[in-house]
Structure formats: C-alpha cells, structure tokens
Write an enzyme that holds these catalytic residues in place. Structure first.
Site, PDB file in Angstrom:
ATOM      1  N   LYS A 197      19.046  45.749  52.787  1.00  0.00           N
ATOM      2  CA  LYS A 197      19.945  46.271  51.743  1.00  0.00           C
ATOM      3  C   LYS A 197      21.239  45.464  51.717  1.00  0.00           C
ATOM      4  O   LYS A 197      21.519  44.700  52.648  1.00  0.00           O
ATOM      5  CB  LYS A 197      20.227  47.750  52.032  1.00  0.00           C
ATOM      6  CG  LYS A 197      20.952  48.012  53.347  1.00  0.00           C
ATOM      7  CD  LYS A 197      20.901  49.487  53.738  1.00  0.00           C
ATOM      8  CE  LYS A 197      21.651  49.722  55.036  1.00  0.00           C
ATOM      9  NZ  LYS A 197      21.467  51.088  55.559  1.00  0.00           N
ATOM     10  N   TYR A 242      53.687  36.887  52.821  1.00  0.00           N
ATOM     11  CA  TYR A 242      54.239  37.979  52.019  1.00  0.00           C
ATOM     12  C   TYR A 242      54.964  39.002  52.885  1.00  0.00           C
ATOM     13  O   TYR A 242      54.454  39.406  53.941  1.00  0.00           O
ATOM     14  CB  TYR A 242      53.120  38.700  51.258  1.00  0.00           C
ATOM     15  CG  TYR A 242      52.589  37.939  50.068  1.00  0.00           C
ATOM     16  CD1 TYR A 242      53.412  37.598  49.000  1.00  0.00           C
ATOM     17  CD2 TYR A 242      51.248  37.571  50.001  1.00  0.00           C
ATOM     18  CE1 TYR A 242      52.912  36.904  47.907  1.00  0.00           C
ATOM     19  CE2 TYR A 242      50.742  36.889  48.909  1.00  0.00           C
ATOM     20  CZ  TYR A 242      51.587  36.551  47.861  1.00  0.00           C
ATOM     21  OH  TYR A 242      51.082  35.871  46.790  1.00  0.00           O
TER      22      TYR A 242
HETATM   23  C1  LIG Z   1      21.141  51.045  56.919  1.00  0.00           C
HETATM   24  C2  LIG Z   1      20.048  51.874  57.467  1.00  0.00           C
HETATM   25  C3  LIG Z   1      19.289  51.425  58.556  1.00  0.00           C
HETATM   26  C4  LIG Z   1      19.652  50.177  59.336  1.00  0.00           C
HETATM   27  O1  LIG Z   1      20.720  50.480  60.208  1.00  0.00           O
HETATM   28  P1  LIG Z   1      21.315  49.402  61.221  1.00  0.00           P
HETATM   29  O2  LIG Z   1      22.296  50.163  62.017  1.00  0.00           O
HETATM   30  O3  LIG Z   1      21.957  48.344  60.367  1.00  0.00           O
HETATM   31  O4  LIG Z   1      20.197  48.854  62.003  1.00  0.00           O
HETATM   32  C5  LIG Z   1      18.187  52.163  58.943  1.00  0.00           C
HETATM   33  N1  LIG Z   1      17.874  53.317  58.302  1.00  0.00           N
HETATM   34  C6  LIG Z   1      18.605  53.799  57.282  1.00  0.00           C
HETATM   35  C7  LIG Z   1      18.224  55.074  56.643  1.00  0.00           C
HETATM   36  C8  LIG Z   1      19.720  53.113  56.836  1.00  0.00           C
HETATM   37  O5  LIG Z   1      20.458  53.596  55.833  1.00  0.00           O
END
Ligand SMILES: *Cc1c(COP(=O)(O)O)cnc(C)c1O
Length: 365
Positions: A44, A255
């Site tokens: 993702k 800044y």
């Molecule tokens: C993002 C996510 C993962 C992966 O988690 P990590 O900590 O990046 O390994 C697994 N399961 C679900 C439901 C997630 O939303």
C-alpha cells in the site's frame, strides 16, 4: 555509491536509490522465518513510498504470490505489473468501487456487516477476506458478528485481524488479541488465518497463522524497535552540497533565526526540503537535535528550520579538504528511516511513505 552525473541528476539534484535486491532479500528472509505459513507483502501507499511498479514485480520474482493494498487504485496498479497476483484490498468495500474490484479481480477485505452484504450482492462465490476486530477499533467486524457472516456463505478465503502494539513484545494486548482471534477461528474453518504485520513476525508467540502480511520490514524498517534491525536497508537518499559558507558565533541560520552559531561554523546547503518529504519537524534548533546527514563519513546536524526546498547542515566537523564534491547522505551510511523518524517526532513509516516525487529515482538490484 551514488553516481552524481547525467541529465536526470542534473534536473533533480537529490538521488533516491532503491535497492530491489535488498527488498527481495528481506522478503525471502521473512518467508523463511514463517514457513510453512505463506508470506505475502503489503504494498500500500505506493509500496511504502518506494514505487509499486518496481516493488511488486521484484517481490513476485522473489516468490511472493499474495499482495495487500489499501485502495482499489493500488490494486489495479499491482494487477497491471503482476498479472497472476492474489490481491487483497485492506480498506474494505466501498460501494462505488465494486465494478472495478470485479474487473481487476481484486479481493476485498470485508470490514463490516455492510461490506459483507454488498459483496454478497456482487456474487457470493467471488473470493474475499474477512477482517475481525480484536482491539484496534478501526476496521473489522466484532467477534460476535463472525457467526452471522459465516452463515452468509461467502467465499471467505482469509480470516484476518491486526495487532495494536505488536512492536512491543511485552504488551499484554498481543495475547488478548491472539485469544480473541482464536475464539472466532472455528466459525470459518476453511478460511486461512492471517494476523501478523512485520513486528508480529518477531513476537515470541509466533502468531503466523497461514498467511502473514509484512510491510515496513520489507522496506528496511526495524520491526524490533530497541533491538538491532534484522532487515537490510532498501532506500538511500543522497544530495549534493549546493554551497558552503562560514558564519561567526552569534549569527543565525534560516527562517525565524531558530539556530545560532556557538562557534565559527561552516554550513552547507542542500536542495532537499519539506516539499520532498524531509519533515519540517527535523529542524535543528538551539539546544534540540534535529535530523543529521553523513558527509564524508562525519555525522553532521541540521542547522535551523528545514524549508520547502532547502536544508542547511553544520559541516564544521568535516575536514575542509573533504568538502569539494562531497554529498549529504540523509538516508544510508548508518542513518536509517527509524533514525530520521525519531529526530522528526514521527516514525520511519511516515518517512518512507512521504519520500518525495522530486528525487531522481535510481532503481538498482
Ligand atoms: C499496513 C498493514 C500491514 C503491514 O504492517 P507493517 O507494520 O508495515 O508490517 C498489515 N496488515 C494491515 C491490516 C495493515 O493495515
């Protein structure tokens, strides 16, 4: 080492190197760890910022068959580059997305009774996963609803849940969630069990089930905070020094003059800022350490506010003769995404997923 030449580098200045070999190696290491359970991959958020189109085929080549995305659009992109992938969409089923979910053979992770009813209408025999909430209170059906959904005769091939605090091996919540999951497991005996994200693969309870879902660890993040990182780094971010200057004690940088020279200081400016995903919170202000860069082998602190396109670094401790042609390594050479996250009051996950679009991206391995 990054090659600082060529028209792409000339346009972008900073180079983001993504090591697909390290990504594949990380996946193989996790797959071996959990065998005989299947190791999937979470891709993702553009594969945690490294790029779906590069990461998904590299993972598939390493042996990964099952991919998890948050959104249908991400699922479509995985389908385009890994035609035979099994793809689950974690964010549930959104009514307007149903036609494209079917068109691209994407499997929803049903996260509510409404989701289940919607997928039943789309066709009971289309495969899907069911997310049971065991404590996150974010997505997922209550354990008490699993029986009712089981009676709907959907083609649920995976029953999943998600940990609240798997990076803390001593957190009692882990055992509570494992027990809640076990209590509903029997309602869907033919579904495969999936509980574990990256950190859960390192829990003493070994809650691997049948299918695991690592994301962060694949991209080099440390799944065991506080202990040595067992994963290989995947991203390296390196920028040329645009100029250097000397300032006298009492002079300020950037800044709102948030950093004041305590000694005669040599400064270097790089063309990377918060518009590139370098958090503004990584600013180096008086008496509080911000981000750091490795320059000619020396760890150098940021000086002053990170601005939109530029950041200033205190390079006084780098021998002057080593500065011509030197680069600032923001990620790599021992500086990890976890380090930068810590220095910017965030986590490495956010550092990765915000990696900017202006870098020249160099895929290797
Ligand atoms: C993002 C996510 C993962 C992966 O988690 P990590 O900590 O990046 O390994 C697994 N399961 C679900 C439901 C997630 O939303």
């Amino acid at each position: 080492m990054t090659e600082f030449s060529g028209p792409a580098v000339a346009e972008s200045q900073a180079v983001l190197t993504i090591d697909l070999g390290a990504l594949a190696e990380n996946w193989r290491a996790l797959a071996k760890r959990v065998a005989p359970a299947e190791c999937g991959a979470v891709v993702k958020a553009d594969a945690y910022g490294v790029g779906i189109e590069a990461a998904a085929p590299a993972l598939a080549k390493a042996g990964c068959k099952t991919f998890f995305v948050a959104l249908p659009s991400e699922g479509r992109r995985v389908r385009a580059v890994v035609p035979h992938a099994v793809i689950y969409v974690l964010n549930g089923l959104f009514a307007p997305s149903v036609p494209m979910m079917i068109a691209h053979d994407l499997r929803p992770v049903l996260g509510s009774l409404d989701d289940a009813a919607l997928w039943a209408k789309a066709g009971r025999l289309r495969p899907c996963a069911l997310h049971v909430d065991t404590g996150m209170n974010r997505l997922g059906v209550a354990p008490g609803d699993v029986d009712a959904i089981a009676r709907m005769d959907l083609a649920i091939d995976v029953l999943m849940t998600h940990f609240v605090s798997s990076e803390n091996a001593n957190d009692a919540t882990n055992d509570i969630q494992i027990a809640r999951f076990a209590s509903v497991r029997g309602a869907l005996p033919h579904a495969r069990a999936s509980l574990a994200n990256s950190s859960a693969l390192f829990l003493p309870q070994k809650p691997y089930g049948d299918l695991v879902r690592p994301g962060y660890a694949l991209y080099g993040g440390n799944p065991t905070p506080g202990a040595a990182n067992p994963m290989r780094a995947v991203v390296r971010l390196e920028a040329p020094l645009l100029q250097t200057r000397i300032v006298e004690p009492g002079e300020t940088v950037g800044y709102n003059a948030q950093w004041t020279a305590k000694r005669r200081t040599r400064l270097a400016t790089i063309g990377v800022g918060y518009a590139d995903g370098l958090p503004r919170a990584a600013m180096g202000i008086d008496d509080r350490l911000g981000g750091e860069a490795m320059i000619a082998g020396v760890r150098c602190p940021f000086a002053g506010r990170v601005s939109m396109d530029l950041t200033v670094i205190d390079v006084t401790d780098v021998p002057a003769e080593k500065l011509p042609g030197a680069t600032a390594v923001l990620l790599g050479d021992g500086i990890t995404v976890d380090d930068l996250g810590l220095r910017a009051a965030t986590i490495g996950y956010e550092i990765l997923t915000r990696l900017g679009a202006r870098y020249y991206r160099n895929y290797v391995g």
